[in-house]
Design an enzyme around this catalytic site. Structure first.
Site, PDB file in Angstrom:
ATOM      1  N   PHE A  23      -4.721  -3.213   3.384  1.00 47.43           N
ATOM      2  CA  PHE A  23      -4.831  -4.456   4.151  1.00 47.43           C
ATOM      3  C   PHE A  23      -5.470  -4.223   5.512  1.00 47.43           C
ATOM      4  O   PHE A  23      -6.195  -5.082   6.005  1.00 47.43           O
ATOM      5  CB  PHE A  23      -3.471  -5.138   4.259  1.00 47.43           C
ATOM      6  CG  PHE A  23      -2.881  -5.411   2.898  1.00 47.43           C
ATOM      7  CD1 PHE A  23      -3.622  -6.069   1.931  1.00 47.43           C
ATOM      8  CD2 PHE A  23      -1.619  -4.975   2.574  1.00 47.43           C
ATOM      9  CE1 PHE A  23      -3.109  -6.300   0.660  1.00 47.43           C
ATOM     10  CE2 PHE A  23      -1.096  -5.201   1.310  1.00 47.43           C
ATOM     11  CZ  PHE A  23      -1.843  -5.866   0.352  1.00 47.43           C
ATOM     12  N   ASP A  24      -5.237  -3.072   6.109  1.00 50.24           N
ATOM     13  CA  ASP A  24      -5.919  -2.747   7.367  1.00 50.24           C
ATOM     14  C   ASP A  24      -7.425  -2.704   7.140  1.00 50.24           C
ATOM     15  O   ASP A  24      -8.204  -3.296   7.895  1.00 50.24           O
ATOM     16  CB  ASP A  24      -5.447  -1.387   7.902  1.00 50.24           C
ATOM     17  CG  ASP A  24      -3.974  -1.363   8.206  1.00 50.24           C
ATOM     18  OD1 ASP A  24      -3.607  -1.738   9.324  1.00 50.24           O
ATOM     19  OD2 ASP A  24      -3.203  -0.977   7.310  1.00 50.24           O
TER      20      ASP A  24
END
Length: 176
Positions: A23-24
């Site tokens: 997700f980063d």
């Protein structure tokens, strides 16, 4: 927070996080997409834009199949390990000397897999003949296919399946 841990892991195990910062990284990519869209808009209109990226938004967006399944059926997705929730086979398969990924994403590809495996008879079995049937009968189909794929090496499967247009890939270590 977005739900990915609830669907990641083995079916009867505890929830797991992904092995990388998905997700980063994806939030960064979405940020770049937003910046490029803002630059294009500035080029067109002469006005600036505010780009706002939320990791929650990104994590929910990446729940593609699971989110769609929930919206369509109102059923919570169960963890399916390395399997795909809507496609069988789309998973890690054992071979004589290791493992590979098999992604027979439709009935035609599965039929070609069966031909390569010398098991065209499986297409006459109602449990194997359609994607829907294979998903419903996953607990029967997967072990049967595992026994078939164990009979040849990974290299053999990759060569034959690729030549016949069946989705597959090796499982490699970063140094390979």
């Amino acid at each position: 927070m977005g739900g990915s841990m609830s669907i990641t892991g083995v079916p009867d195990g505890e929830p797991m996080k992904m092995g990388l910062s998905m997700f980063d990284l994806t939030a960064g990519l979405h940020g770049v997409i937003g910046i490029l869209a803002a630059l294009q808009d500035r080029h067109t209109t002469g006005l600036g834009q505010h780009v706002d990226i939320s990791m929650l938004d990104v994590s929910v967006a990446l729940l593609q199949n699971q989110g769609m399944n929930y919206l369509a059926k109102k059923e919570r997705q169960r963890r399916v390990g390395n399997n795909h929730p809507n496609v069988v086979p789309y998973q890690v398969m054992p071979s004589e000397n290791g493992h590979f990924i098999l992604t027979a994403s439709n009935d035609e590809q599965f039929e070609r897999f069966c031909k390569v495996a010398g098991r065209s008879d499986l297409m006459k079995d109602d449990r194997f003949s359609t994607m829907k049937a294979r998903v419903v009968n996953r607990s029967i189909v997967t072990p049967a296919l595992n026994e078939i794929t164990k009979t040849q090496t990974t290299g053999w499967w990759l060569e034959k399946l690729e030549a016949d247009g069946v989705g597959c890939a090796p499982i490699l270590h970063p140094d390979e």
